[in-house]
Design a protein around this motif. Structure first.
Motif, short mmCIF file in Angstrom:
data_model
loop_
_atom_site.label_atom_id
_atom_site.label_comp_id
_atom_site.label_asym_id
_atom_site.label_seq_id
_atom_site.Cartn_x
_atom_site.Cartn_y
_atom_site.Cartn_z
N GLU A 30 33.09 25.29 10.62
CA GLU A 30 34.44 25.34 10.06
C GLU A 30 34.63 24.37 8.91
OE1 GLU A 30 37.24 24.80 13.24
OE2 GLU A 30 36.60 26.64 14.27
N LYS A 31 33.75 23.40 8.77
CA LYS A 31 33.86 22.41 7.69
C LYS A 31 32.48 22.18 7.08
CE LYS A 31 37.62 19.85 9.97
NZ LYS A 31 38.57 20.81 9.55
N THR A 32 32.49 21.62 5.89
CA THR A 32 31.23 21.29 5.23
C THR A 32 30.65 20.02 5.86
OG1 THR A 32 32.22 19.85 3.56
CG2 THR A 32 32.07 22.22 3.04
N THR A 33 29.40 19.76 5.59
CA THR A 33 28.76 18.54 6.09
C THR A 33 29.53 17.31 5.62
OG1 THR A 33 26.61 19.61 6.09
CG2 THR A 33 26.61 17.21 6.06
N GLN A 34 29.90 17.30 4.34
CA GLN A 34 30.61 16.15 3.78
C GLN A 34 31.97 15.96 4.44
OE1 GLN A 34 29.03 13.95 1.92
NE2 GLN A 34 30.81 12.68 2.19
N GLU A 35 32.66 17.06 4.74
CA GLU A 35 33.96 16.95 5.42
C GLU A 35 33.78 16.33 6.81
OE1 GLU A 35 36.59 20.62 3.58
OE2 GLU A 35 35.00 21.10 5.03
N TRP A 36 32.74 16.77 7.55
CA TRP A 36 32.48 16.21 8.88
C TRP A 36 32.16 14.73 8.78
CZ3 TRP A 36 34.42 18.03 12.96
CH2 TRP A 36 34.52 19.40 13.18
N ILE A 37 31.36 14.35 7.81
CA ILE A 37 30.98 12.95 7.64
C ILE A 37 32.24 12.11 7.39
CG2 ILE A 37 29.80 11.33 6.09
CD1 ILE A 37 27.54 13.44 5.91
N GLN A 38 33.12 12.57 6.52
CA GLN A 38 34.35 11.83 6.23
C GLN A 38 35.22 11.69 7.48
OE1 GLN A 38 36.01 14.02 2.94
NE2 GLN A 38 34.78 12.94 1.42
N LEU A 39 35.38 12.76 8.23
CA LEU A 39 36.20 12.72 9.45
C LEU A 39 35.59 11.78 10.50
CD1 LEU A 39 37.14 16.49 9.81
CD2 LEU A 39 38.74 14.59 9.45
N LEU A 40 34.30 11.89 10.70
CA LEU A 40 33.64 11.06 11.71
C LEU A 40 33.68 9.58 11.32
CD1 LEU A 40 30.64 13.42 12.47
CD2 LEU A 40 32.50 12.84 14.05
N ARG A 41 33.43 9.28 10.07
CA ARG A 41 33.48 7.88 9.63
C ARG A 41 34.89 7.32 9.73
NH1 ARG A 41 29.25 8.01 4.53
NH2 ARG A 41 27.39 8.13 5.83
N ALA A 42 35.88 8.14 9.41
CA ALA A 42 37.28 7.70 9.53
C ALA A 42 37.62 7.38 10.98
CB ALA A 42 38.21 8.77 8.98
N ALA A 43 36.96 8.05 11.91
CA ALA A 43 37.19 7.79 13.33
C ALA A 43 36.30 6.67 13.86
CB ALA A 43 36.94 9.08 14.12
N GLY A 44 35.53 6.02 12.96
CA GLY A 44 34.69 4.91 13.37
C GLY A 44 33.37 5.34 14.01
#
Length: 128
Positions: free
Chosen positions: A28-42
């Protein structure tokens, strides 16, 4: 929150089920979108790179981890560089991998102390 996925051991045990649930979500999301979301969640994360991507990585190139050489039979090749960089005794990759048997006589002489006659006998017998 599901018990079967709460520990690494249980996730491994139920890997197929977990993959079946996660794979559609990951699309549902690009690799970069997942990376941004995961990093934002620590959550520490990063993209798994292909061999080609690793070879083109600026840090890999800056550290000379891929070295271009000329091979006598294969032509231009790329090989791994020296991973440890020492200031006073820097390693260098300046030769291609040896051909089959290229150093056999030298190894037999220097390490096994064989005479040239013995080595020539092995060569004539087809052992080298």
């Amino acid at each position: 929150t599901e018990e079967r996925f709460q520990t690494n051991a249980s996730r491994v045990q139920h890997r197929r089920e977990l993959s079946t649930l996660l794979e559609p979500l990951m699309l549902e999301k690009t690799t970069q979108e997942w990376i941004q979301l995961l990093r934002a969640a620590g959550i520490p994360c990063g993209k798994i790179q292909s061999v080609g991507e690793v070879c083109e990585d600026p840090q890999v190139q800056a550290r000379d981890m891929i070295v271009a050489l000329q091979h006598p039979k294969a032509g231009p090749i790329r090989v791994t560089g020296v991973p440890i960089k020492l200031s006073e005794t820097p390693g260098v990759v300046d030769r291609p991998p040896p051909l089959l048997g290229e150093h056999s006589a030298q190894v037999l002489q220097e390490w096994l102390h064989m005479s040239e006659g013995t080595i020539e006998g092995l060569r004539q017998a087809g052992a080298l």
